[in-house]
Scaffold this active site. Sequence first.
Site, PDB file in Angstrom:
ATOM      1  N   ASN A   1       0.808  -1.227   0.000  1.00 15.33           N
ATOM      2  CA  ASN A   1       0.000   0.000   0.000  1.00 15.33           C
ATOM      3  C   ASN A   1       0.835   1.267   0.000  1.00 15.33           C
ATOM      4  OD1 ASN A   1       0.402  -1.003   2.876  1.00 15.33           O
ATOM      5  ND2 ASN A   1      -0.156   1.132   3.215  1.00 15.33           N
TER       6      ASN A   1
ATOM      7  N   SER B   1      18.696  -3.315   3.002  1.00  5.37           N
ATOM      8  CA  SER B   1      19.032  -1.884   3.044  1.00  5.37           C
ATOM      9  C   SER B   1      20.540  -1.756   3.165  1.00  5.37           C
ATOM     10  CB  SER B   1      18.390  -1.258   4.280  1.00  5.37           C
ATOM     11  OG  SER B   1      18.947   0.004   4.549  1.00  5.37           O
TER      12      SER B   1
ATOM     13  N   TYR C   1      17.250  -1.978  13.773  1.00  5.19           N
ATOM     14  CA  TYR C   1      16.864  -1.947  12.352  1.00  5.19           C
ATOM     15  C   TYR C   1      17.970  -2.564  11.492  1.00  5.19           C
ATOM     16  CZ  TYR C   1      15.598  -0.209   7.711  1.00  5.19           C
ATOM     17  OH  TYR C   1      15.276  -0.132   6.367  1.00  5.19           O
TER      18      TYR C   1
HETATM   19  N1  LIG Z   1      12.876   4.124   1.717  1.00  4.80           N
HETATM   20  C1  LIG Z   1      14.168   3.879   1.846  1.00  4.80           C
HETATM   21  O1  LIG Z   1      15.026   4.760   1.661  1.00  4.80           O
HETATM   22  C2  LIG Z   1      14.631   2.498   2.206  1.00  4.80           C
HETATM   23  C3  LIG Z   1      16.015   2.278   2.313  1.00  4.80           C
HETATM   24  C4  LIG Z   1      16.467   1.009   2.574  1.00  4.80           C
HETATM   25  C5  LIG Z   1      15.575  -0.043   2.711  1.00  4.80           C
HETATM   26  N2  LIG Z   1      14.239   0.199   2.627  1.00  4.80           N
HETATM   27  C6  LIG Z   1      13.337  -0.954   2.814  1.00  4.80           C
HETATM   28  O2  LIG Z   1      12.300  -0.896   1.841  1.00  4.80           O
HETATM   29  C7  LIG Z   1      11.171  -1.608   2.311  1.00  4.80           C
HETATM   30  C8  LIG Z   1       9.907  -0.821   2.003  1.00  4.80           C
HETATM   31  O3  LIG Z   1       9.891   0.368   2.778  1.00  4.80           O
HETATM   32  P1  LIG Z   1       9.394   1.778   2.192  1.00  4.80           P
HETATM   33  O4  LIG Z   1      10.587   2.640   2.131  1.00  4.80           O
HETATM   34  O5  LIG Z   1       8.558   1.589   1.006  1.00  4.80           O
HETATM   35  O6  LIG Z   1       8.542   2.279   3.451  1.00  4.80           O
HETATM   36  P2  LIG Z   1       6.985   2.561   3.668  1.00  4.80           P
HETATM   37  O7  LIG Z   1       6.489   3.520   2.658  1.00  4.80           O
HETATM   38  O8  LIG Z   1       6.858   2.928   5.117  1.00  4.80           O
HETATM   39  O9  LIG Z   1       6.319   1.150   3.414  1.00  4.80           O
HETATM   40  C9  LIG Z   1       6.455   0.122   4.357  1.00  4.80           C
HETATM   41  C10 LIG Z   1       5.325  -0.853   4.145  1.00  4.80           C
HETATM   42  O10 LIG Z   1       5.463  -1.921   5.117  1.00  4.80           O
HETATM   43  C11 LIG Z   1       4.190  -2.082   5.735  1.00  4.80           C
HETATM   44  N3  LIG Z   1       4.314  -2.675   7.057  1.00  4.80           N
HETATM   45  C12 LIG Z   1       4.919  -2.196   8.167  1.00  4.80           C
HETATM   46  N4  LIG Z   1       4.726  -3.004   9.203  1.00  4.80           N
HETATM   47  C13 LIG Z   1       3.969  -4.042   8.750  1.00  4.80           C
HETATM   48  C14 LIG Z   1       3.413  -5.196   9.340  1.00  4.80           C
HETATM   49  N5  LIG Z   1       3.548  -5.454  10.647  1.00  4.80           N
HETATM   50  N6  LIG Z   1       2.705  -6.053   8.575  1.00  4.80           N
HETATM   51  C15 LIG Z   1       2.512  -5.791   7.259  1.00  4.80           C
HETATM   52  N7  LIG Z   1       2.992  -4.704   6.639  1.00  4.80           N
HETATM   53  C16 LIG Z   1       3.713  -3.838   7.382  1.00  4.80           C
HETATM   54  C17 LIG Z   1       3.604  -0.678   5.792  1.00  4.80           C
HETATM   55  O11 LIG Z   1       2.231  -0.741   6.075  1.00  4.80           O
HETATM   56  P3  LIG Z   1       1.461   0.565   6.654  1.00  4.80           P
HETATM   57  O12 LIG Z   1       1.390   1.541   5.537  1.00  4.80           O
HETATM   58  O13 LIG Z   1       0.151   0.008   7.066  1.00  4.80           O
HETATM   59  O14 LIG Z   1       2.284   1.090   7.792  1.00  4.80           O
HETATM   60  C18 LIG Z   1       3.937  -0.224   4.388  1.00  4.80           C
HETATM   61  O15 LIG Z   1       3.020  -0.750   3.472  1.00  4.80           O
HETATM   62  C19 LIG Z   1      11.423  -1.878   3.802  1.00  4.80           C
HETATM   63  O16 LIG Z   1      11.778  -3.226   3.968  1.00  4.80           O
HETATM   64  C20 LIG Z   1      12.603  -0.980   4.116  1.00  4.80           C
HETATM   65  O17 LIG Z   1      13.400  -1.506   5.163  1.00  4.80           O
HETATM   66  C21 LIG Z   1      13.742   1.436   2.365  1.00  4.80           C
END
Ligand SMILES: NC(=O)c1ccc[n+]([C@@H]2O[C@H](COP(=O)([O-])OP(=O)(O)OC[C@H]3O[C@@H](n4cnc5c(N)ncnc54)[C@H](OP(=O)(O)O)[C@@H]3O)[C@@H](O)[C@H]2O)c1
Length: 311
Positions: free
Chosen positions: A23, A151, A176
């Site tokens: 989402n 990450s 983390y």
């Molecule tokens: N953005 C960056 O710069 C970055 C960098 C390195 C790695 N990452 C990795 O990329 C991945 C995606 O993150 P994003 O950046 O897209 O962040 P995001 O926009 O916060 O998306 C995270 C997603 O995970 C869901 N989530 C969190 N807790 C959950 C749970 N208990 N059960 C099911 N779903 C859950 C969230 O749901 P809700 O919306 O309901 O909270 C959201 O859909 C993560 O694994 C993160 O560690 C991101």
Amino acid sequence: MAPWTAANISDLTGRTALVTGANSGLGFETAKALAERGASVILACRDATRCDAAAQRIRQAVPPAQLEQLLLDLSDLDSVRAFADEVGTRHGTLDILVNNAGVMAPPTRLTTKQGFELQFGTNHLGHFALTGLLLPSLMRAAGSRIVTVSSFAHEAGQIDFDDLQRERAYTPYGAYSASKLANLLFMLELDRRLRAADAGTISVGAHPGFANTNLQAAGPFLGTKPLLSWFVLGGVRLMGQSAAQGAEPQLYAATAPGVEGGDYYGPKSRFRGHAAPSTMAPQARDEDAGVRLWDVSERLTGVDMDEAIAP
Ligand SMILES: NC(=O)c1ccc[n+]([C@@H]2O[C@H](COP(=O)([O-])OP(=O)(O)OC[C@H]3O[C@@H](n4cnc5c(N)ncnc54)[C@H](OP(=O)(O)O)[C@@H]3O)[C@@H](O)[C@H]2O)c1
């Protein structure tokens, strides 16, 4: 040569893909891009309203999108089991699993429903259990792929097997980084076991660099003032690459030709850019730690992954 983008993804008609955290952020962009190329996409989200909104946004961009919305809370192993049962009932085969969802750095130590430290429990154990429970469907699909999102933070990660749940020492980013290191130890151990079983399914890793998503506001500001989180989000918007570009490495891992089990992809210039092979820290390649984490994860989740791998 022109860089690889989501436009290079070949036709996925007839394939089924599942994206956790679909989402928001990278998960949303991944689900949208896969649907755009004709895959039938299962949006796994923990909140029905946010899931509906995401499905609507995808359908606006991709009117013929084939989407299913299913609720999954990775911080509750009962939810993971119920979700996997439902997917198994609805789908005999699964071609692509993207273990994407994540939570980052809540200021205080929080726990999952079963009492595990929230980031280890959600980012690693939840996906470990989900993968194990979906393996039969994945292994029935020829050439299926399991992509686990890590990450660059894994480079600072250390896993203390004597304090896995961080009861003695909790720091938000320490926990983390460890969970993101666990993602890679798992991805590689799964690759070794799939290879040993001569399975057609591959396990691959990816990371987005630094992308403009909800991640930096969601976890670190859990329980604090929304105004502060909006301020931080503003900073991220200035510095991060778009979520669509951040999703490219995981889309590449999930669909590009020539990808092999154990590969790891990220942005070309460490934090931003198009997908390219990326480097893992030495502690991610520690095979002893990979086996140890696998064994303890099986014990903590009650999911016997080996049984699914070796039929
Ligand atoms: N953005 C960056 O710069 C970055 C960098 C390195 C790695 N990452 C990795 O990329 C991945 C995606 O993150 P994003 O950046 O897209 O962040 P995001 O926009 O916060 O998306 C995270 C997603 O995970 C869901 N989530 C969190 N807790 C959950 C749970 N208990 N059960 C099911 N779903 C859950 C969230 O749901 P809700 O919306 O309901 O909270 C959201 O859909 C993560 O694994 C993160 O560690 C991101």
